[in-house]
Motif scaffolding. Structure first.
Motif, PDB file in Angstrom:
ATOM      1  N   TYR A  24       2.991  10.122 -11.562  1.00  0.00           N
ATOM      2  CA  TYR A  24       2.253   9.781 -10.118  1.00  0.00           C
ATOM      3  C   TYR A  24       3.523  10.051  -9.067  1.00  0.00           C
ATOM      4  N   ILE A  25       3.289  10.582  -8.077  1.00  0.00           N
ATOM      5  CA  ILE A  25       4.240  10.880  -6.753  1.00  0.00           C
ATOM      6  C   ILE A  25       3.704   9.648  -5.782  1.00  0.00           C
ATOM      7  N   VAL A  26       4.849   8.791  -5.740  1.00  0.00           N
ATOM      8  CA  VAL A  26       4.260   7.739  -4.450  1.00  0.00           C
ATOM      9  C   VAL A  26       5.172   8.004  -3.311  1.00  0.00           C
ATOM     10  N   GLN A  27       4.207   7.569  -2.312  1.00  0.00           N
ATOM     11  CA  GLN A  27       5.065   7.817  -1.078  1.00  0.00           C
ATOM     12  C   GLN A  27       4.882   6.268  -0.291  1.00  0.00           C
ATOM     13  N   CYS A  31      -4.397  -0.416  -7.700  1.00  0.00           N
ATOM     14  CA  CYS A  31      -5.560  -0.734  -7.359  1.00  0.00           C
ATOM     15  C   CYS A  31      -6.067  -0.038  -6.020  1.00  0.00           C
ATOM     16  N   LYS A  32      -7.257   0.202  -5.808  1.00  0.00           N
ATOM     17  CA  LYS A  32      -7.683   0.782  -4.456  1.00  0.00           C
ATOM     18  C   LYS A  32      -8.363  -0.246  -3.440  1.00  0.00           C
ATOM     19  N   ARG A  33      -7.906  -0.228  -2.205  1.00  0.00           N
ATOM     20  CA  ARG A  33      -8.222  -1.182  -1.475  1.00  0.00           C
ATOM     21  C   ARG A  33      -9.557  -0.755  -1.002  1.00  0.00           C
ATOM     22  N   ARG A  34     -10.583  -1.761  -0.895  1.00  0.00           N
ATOM     23  CA  ARG A  34     -12.142  -1.426  -0.616  1.00  0.00           C
ATOM     24  C   ARG A  34     -12.262  -1.669   0.778  1.00  0.00           C
ATOM     25  N   GLY A  63       1.029  -1.248   0.014  1.00  0.00           N
ATOM     26  CA  GLY A  63       0.170  -0.080  -0.033  1.00  0.00           C
ATOM     27  C   GLY A  63       0.942   1.315  -0.126  1.00  0.00           C
ATOM     28  N   PHE A  64       0.572   2.446  -0.595  1.00  0.00           N
ATOM     29  CA  PHE A  64       0.942   3.583  -1.121  1.00  0.00           C
ATOM     30  C   PHE A  64       0.031   4.742  -0.966  1.00  0.00           C
ATOM     31  N   SER A  65       0.729   6.089  -0.536  1.00  0.00           N
ATOM     32  CA  SER A  65      -0.136   7.092  -0.552  1.00  0.00           C
ATOM     33  C   SER A  65       0.458   7.754  -2.201  1.00  0.00           C
ATOM     34  N   VAL A  66      -0.654   8.208  -3.119  1.00  0.00           N
ATOM     35  CA  VAL A  66      -0.263   8.494  -4.432  1.00  0.00           C
ATOM     36  C   VAL A  66      -0.840   9.887  -4.703  1.00  0.00           C
ATOM     37  N   TRP A  67      -0.076  10.681  -5.390  1.00  0.00           N
ATOM     38  CA  TRP A  67      -0.564  11.802  -5.734  1.00  0.00           C
ATOM     39  C   TRP A  67      -0.476  12.076  -7.276  1.00  0.00           C
ATOM     40  N   ILE A  68      -1.187  12.796  -7.960  1.00  0.00           N
ATOM     41  CA  ILE A  68      -1.166  13.015  -9.407  1.00  0.00           C
ATOM     42  C   ILE A  68      -0.228  14.067  -9.646  1.00  0.00           C
ATOM     43  N   GLY A  69       0.782  13.741 -10.370  1.00  0.00           N
ATOM     44  CA  GLY A  69       1.963  14.693 -10.732  1.00  0.00           C
ATOM     45  C   GLY A  69       1.650  15.573 -11.992  1.00  0.00           C
ATOM     46  N   HIS A  70       2.797  16.322 -12.239  1.00  0.00           N
ATOM     47  CA  HIS A  70       2.675  17.185 -13.590  1.00  0.00           C
ATOM     48  C   HIS A  70       4.382  16.852 -14.065  1.00  0.00           C
ATOM     49  N   LYS A  71       4.405  17.154 -15.427  1.00  0.00           N
ATOM     50  CA  LYS A  71       5.550  17.125 -15.887  1.00  0.00           C
ATOM     51  C   LYS A  71       6.394  18.258 -15.316  1.00  0.00           C
ATOM     52  N   LYS A  72       5.989  19.417 -15.301  1.00  0.00           N
ATOM     53  CA  LYS A  72       6.731  20.595 -14.756  1.00  0.00           C
ATOM     54  C   LYS A  72       7.260  20.019 -13.208  1.00  0.00           C
ATOM     55  N   GLY A  73       6.399  19.354 -12.589  1.00  0.00           N
ATOM     56  CA  GLY A  73       6.697  18.878 -11.348  1.00  0.00           C
ATOM     57  C   GLY A  73       6.767  20.011 -10.078  1.00  0.00           C
ATOM     58  N   PRO A  79      -3.929  12.824  -0.885  1.00  0.00           N
ATOM     59  CA  PRO A  79      -3.257  11.851  -1.424  1.00  0.00           C
ATOM     60  C   PRO A  79      -4.466  10.591  -1.927  1.00  0.00           C
ATOM     61  N   MET A  80      -4.246   9.883  -2.842  1.00  0.00           N
ATOM     62  CA  MET A  80      -4.956   8.735  -3.200  1.00  0.00           C
ATOM     63  C   MET A  80      -4.257   7.460  -2.436  1.00  0.00           C
ATOM     64  N   GLN A  81      -5.179   6.707  -1.732  1.00  0.00           N
ATOM     65  CA  GLN A  81      -4.621   5.590  -1.227  1.00  0.00           C
ATOM     66  C   GLN A  81      -4.684   4.381  -2.324  1.00  0.00           C
ATOM     67  N   ARG A  82      -3.590   4.124  -2.730  1.00  0.00           N
ATOM     68  CA  ARG A  82      -3.422   2.971  -3.807  1.00  0.00           C
ATOM     69  C   ARG A  82      -2.760   1.756  -3.184  1.00  0.00           C
ATOM     70  N   HIS A  83      -3.053   0.443  -3.643  1.00  0.00           N
ATOM     71  CA  HIS A  83      -2.338  -0.708  -3.408  1.00  0.00           C
ATOM     72  C   HIS A  83      -1.655  -1.175  -4.881  1.00  0.00           C
ATOM     73  N   LEU A  84      -0.317  -1.278  -4.930  1.00  0.00           N
ATOM     74  CA  LEU A  84       0.413  -1.572  -5.950  1.00  0.00           C
ATOM     75  C   LEU A  84       1.022  -2.977  -6.167  1.00  0.00           C
ATOM     76  N   PHE A  85       0.652  -3.308  -7.343  1.00  0.00           N
ATOM     77  CA  PHE A  85       1.073  -4.886  -7.449  1.00  0.00           C
ATOM     78  C   PHE A  85       2.041  -4.638  -8.603  1.00  0.00           C
ATOM     79  N   LEU A  86       3.539  -5.235  -8.247  1.00  0.00           N
ATOM     80  CA  LEU A  86       4.535  -5.019  -9.073  1.00  0.00           C
ATOM     81  C   LEU A  86       4.648  -6.513  -9.867  1.00  0.00           C
ATOM     82  N   TYR A  87       4.529  -6.627 -11.195  1.00  0.00           N
ATOM     83  CA  TYR A  87       4.767  -7.865 -11.889  1.00  0.00           C
ATOM     84  C   TYR A  87       5.852  -7.884 -12.719  1.00  0.00           C
TER      85      TYR A  87
END
Length: 860
Positions: free
Chosen positions: A787-790, A736-739, A699-709, A721-729
């Motif tokens: 995306y900026i991932v924390q 994904c979003k945890r329900r 699980g991570f906290s995610v922000w939508i980023g921009h090219k200029k940063g 932030p958006m709470q997202r669960h990331l799966f690395l294959y």
């Protein structure tokens, strides 16, 4: 109307005609009053008549009175016989003032618009002093603009005042006439003033919102800074208390750890007060409707959670160290009891017991000692195991067993000697002198933990006030070969055998428990006599409730248990035993994946009479769900036992294979855990297995980023932030979003909603992001999506980046190999084409070759 001067009049007519085409309807020419001038004018007008042919009528007037025939006197100035009060120079000055005021209003509007655009688009800094400086500069510019607006408003009001005519009785008609003349100018200035007022109102509203946003932005930065500082300090204290996790060592070392823990607790109290203050500050910001309400509440919850963890960890560590200290004290007292018993035996020499009184005294000493040692001798291992199981290490377990064996041997010797003294008291027979046993004689174990005491020692028994002086000589009578500590090699062998024995014994218990569950529950579901106690819908749920437990039992009972038992006297074979059957352990993944469905069935039918009757027949204290959890617990227990076994097998035969077996079991646990998360993903169109092996998930906290940063005022929503669960294959990364689901078991078995998927061959990342060392940036394609991932902590971040980097490097290597193969294929094709072209371009050579072959054939 023009003065009758032909040359100048002609030029003026032309100018008027050019300036007002189509608007001139009549030209009135006023002739001079003197005779000579009038004569000269008439002559000049006649000669220049063609020049005045302007396609409009021209009327020559002899006097001013004739002018009144064509124009109302109210529209003429006094010098022309009219009543209109008009000053041309004043009109020019006033007209210029109006035009300048309009230009000033326009420039003011442009300044306000430019300032507003600058506020909205300017990049905001990422440090508090710079933010405060920008706030001060912008506030100063705001006040300057407000002063300019006030000055413009004042100027407009002055112009309006100059356009107003005094309302007096004598000047009523004149005011009405003047009002008609200046009404247009008054309306223009009033309209401009209205625009200025509207601009000022809009500007004030914009500034108020902007200033509130900026103040909240600064408040958020300060809150975030305090939060990050507290998190760092809390993690530092947690790491310090984690260093006290090892409860082994001497009693002095345990006391030192207790002292360190007390100091740590004092430091934590101050830190917890700071955390409480920050949480209250966050609640205050939330109560004031801060725009980053969700982030602030999340931070407060995280801080509260970390504070609770710190308090609970310190509390648990204090209990653990206290119990460890109590255990060491108990062992110390038991050792002291052993030493005093040995010294007492050594002090009872033969020549001291020739009389009945000496024998009675010695008998009393023995009885006193046995009474004192009785609590230690009768301390059952099961009781100690139950009381100190949490902190008992293999070393302490061996010490406990050694001391109890030693005390038992001493007690046995004392009882034999006690019997001899009783015979001496009754018969006055010379007693048999017992030899003081050395630790090697007292116990058969290879781990004598007891050292002989040097110097003079006194032991007092309160009940009899008996005092026995033990002199230094009694210690010298012991065997010179006595050892005071464990041999290192023997100690490791004992600990290794202890862990191996625990592995085998618990495996037997595990197999027996699986058998009882399958026989006492699963088989009974097919028993017709039990159908009345079973709900109809439950009868067909046997495979769901028990999963593949039967397959697991057959594997352990028929194969794995016997293999482990063969390792009882060969610890080096444990590693190969696991490695040879690591593929068989994959059946646990199937069992764990079925576990949520099994628990759903159990929760629905757990209270039915069938399960209660089966439990009664089996005489189980625990219900079925506890036994259904056994396979999950067992698969996690293996790696713990292998770690302990590897700890005592370093540099020994088979240690490398043992390490490999441990890694295999850890990989199995990770694979099982990852599969449990993967089956919980909903909404993905396609087969997730086609994405390759799952490398990591979390699980991570995610922000939508921009090219200029850079952060802009219009992007302040990114602080939520958006709470997202990331799966690395291997081939993709899935977001994904945890329900959040309610109900029993929802915390153990999560559910995820699929959001989007990025192919790894289009993914890039930036390792460092300003403001937080836990953050990193990940993008897709040409930074089309950023995306900026924390991560929860820096270690998790670095682990993820390492795995992503490895995947990208492997893809790059595969791409290089593919390109090289394509180039090789192209090279071969080019060679073939060149060869064919050469053959096609030289037909004479082919024909000569054919003739040569034919000639040789004829010659033969």
């Amino acid at each position: 109307m023009a003065e009758a001067n032909p040359p100048r009049g002609k030029m003026r007519f032309r100018r008027n005609a050019a300036s007002f085409p189509g608007n001139l309807h009549l030209v009135l020419v006023l002739r001079p009053t003197s005779f000579l001038q009038r004569t000269f004018t008439d002559i000049g007008f006649r000669f220049s008549q063609e020049d005045f042919m302007l396609k409009l009528p021209v009327v020559m007037l002899s006097s001013v009175s004739d002018l009144l025939t064509y124009i109302d006197d109210k529209q003429l100035t006094p010098e022309l016989g009219g009543t209109l009060q008009y000053c041309h120079s004043e009109w020019i000055i006033f007209r210029n003032a109006i035009e300048n005021f309009a230009l000033t209003v326009k420039e003011m509007a442009q300044m306000l618009q430019s300032f507003g655009t600058e506020l909205a688009e300017t990049e905001l800094p990422d440090d508090i002093p710079s933010i405060e400086e920008i706030l001060a500069i912008r506030a100063e510019r705001y006040h300057l603009l407000k002063n300019d607006i006030t000055a413009v408003t004042k100027e407009g009001k002055i112009l309006l005042t100059n356009l107003e005519v005094p309302d007096t009785e004598g000047a009523v008609s004149s005011r009405l006439e003047c009002h008609q003349q200046i009404s247009g100018d008054w309306q223009t200035i009033n309209k401009l003033l209205t625009q200025v007022h509207d601009m000022e109102t809009a500007f004030d509203g914009f500034w108020e919102k902007h200033q509130l946003k900026m103040e909240q932005y600064l408040q958020l930065w300060k809150f975030e800074q305090d939060f990050q500082q507290l998190v760092t300090e809390v993690e530092f204290l947690l790491n310090q208390q984690a260093e006290l996790a090892d409860v082994t060592g001497t009693i002095a070392q345990v006391k030192q750890k207790i002292k360190k823990l007390e100091n740590l607790d004092e430091n934590s109290q101050e830190l917890l007060s700071k955390a409480q203050f920050v949480i209250l500050h966050g609640h205050k910001l939330a109560a004031n409707h801060h725009y980053a309400l969700d982030l602030i509440c999340q931070r407060c919850n995280e801080l509260r959670y970390l504070s609770d963890i710190l308090v609970n960890e310190i509390k648990a560590k204090r209990i653990q160290l206290s119990r460890t200290f109590k255990m060491h004290k108990l062992l110390q007292q038991a050792r002291q009891c052993c030493d005093e018993g040995e010294c007492l035996l050594a002090n009872q020499e033969i020549d001291k017991f020739q009389s009945k009184e000496d024998a009675q005294k010695a008998l009393q000493d023995i009885e006193n000692f046995l009474e004192m040692a009785l609590p230690f001798i009768n301390y059952e291992p099961e009781t100690l195991q139950y009381e100190f199981d949490v902190i008992l290490s293999p070393e302490l377990k061996v010490q406990m067993k050694t001391i109890q064996l030693k005390l038992e041997n001493i007690r046995s010797i004392f009882e034999n000697q006690q019997a001899g003294f009783r015979n001496l008291v009754h018969k006055h027979v010379r007693p048999i002198q017992f030899v003081v046993p050395t630790p090697e004689n007292l116990i058969t174990s290879r781990t004598p933990f007891f050292s002989s005491k040097q110097g003079k020692k006194t032991w007092r028994q309160n009940q009899s006030n008996l005092k026995i002086e033990v002199v230094h000589d009694c210690q010298e009578k012991r065997s010179s070969g006595q050892s005071s500590s464990l041999d290192n090699g023997n100690s490791l062998d004992v600990l290794k055998n202890h862990v191996l024995n625990e592995l085998i014994q618990t495996e037997r218990v595990y197999v027996r428990e699986l058998y009882t569950v399958l026989l006492g529950y699963r088989a009974e579901m097919d028993n017709p006599e039990m159908f009345d106690l079973m709900p109809p819908l439950l009868r067909n749920k046997k495979d769901v409730l028990f999963g593949n437990m039967a397959e697991i039992y057959e594997f352990h009972n028929d194969i794995f248990l016997s293999s482990l038992e063969n390792c009882a006297h060969a610890p080096e074979s444990v590693g190969p035993c696991f490695l040879e059957r690591k593929d068989d352990f994959q059946m646990y993944a199937k069992y764990c994946q079925n576990k949520p469905r099994s628990e759903t069935i159990w929760r629905k039918y757990s209270e039915c009479a069938f399960f209660q009757e089966c439990q009664r027949k089996l005489k189980h204290r625990l219900r079925l769900d506890s036994y259904l959890l056994k396979p999950v617990q067992r698969i996690t227990k293996y790696q713990l036992l292998l770690k302990e076994l590897l700890k005592y097998s370093k540099d020994c035969e088979g240690s490398a294979l043992l390490k490999e077996a441990l890694d295999a079991m850890l990989d199995l646990l990770k694979s099982v855990n990852d599969s449990m998360h993967q089956i919980a993903i909903n909404g993905y169109i396609g087969n997730l297995n086609e994405l390759g092996k799952m490398i990591m998930q979390g699980g991570f906290s995610v922000w939508i980023g921009h090219k200029k940063g850079a952060t802009k005022m219009k992007d302040l929503a990114r602080f939520k932030p958006m709470q997202r669960h990331l799966f690395l294959y291997e081939k993709a990364i899935v977001f994904c979003k945890r329900r959040v689901e309610s109900g029993e078991g929802s915390d153990r078995y999560p559910s995820y909603s699929f959001k989007h998927c990025w192919k790894m061959d289009e993914v890039g990342f930036t390792e460092y992001v300003k403001g937080d060392n836990r953050k990193f940036e990940i993008w897709y394609g040409e930074k089309e999506e950023v995306y900026i991932v924390q991560a929860p902590n820096v270690d998790v971040k670095m682990t993820w980046l390492k795995e992503i980097r490895n995947i990208l490097l492997k893809q790059q290597e595969l791409l290089t190999v593919k390109k090289r193969k394509q180039q090789d294929q192209l090279t071969e094709q080019d060679k073939i084409q060149i060869s064919l072209q050469q053959n096609d371009e030289d037909p004479c050579r082919k024909w000569l070759s054919y003739i040569d072959e034919a000639t040789m054939s004829n010659g033969k």
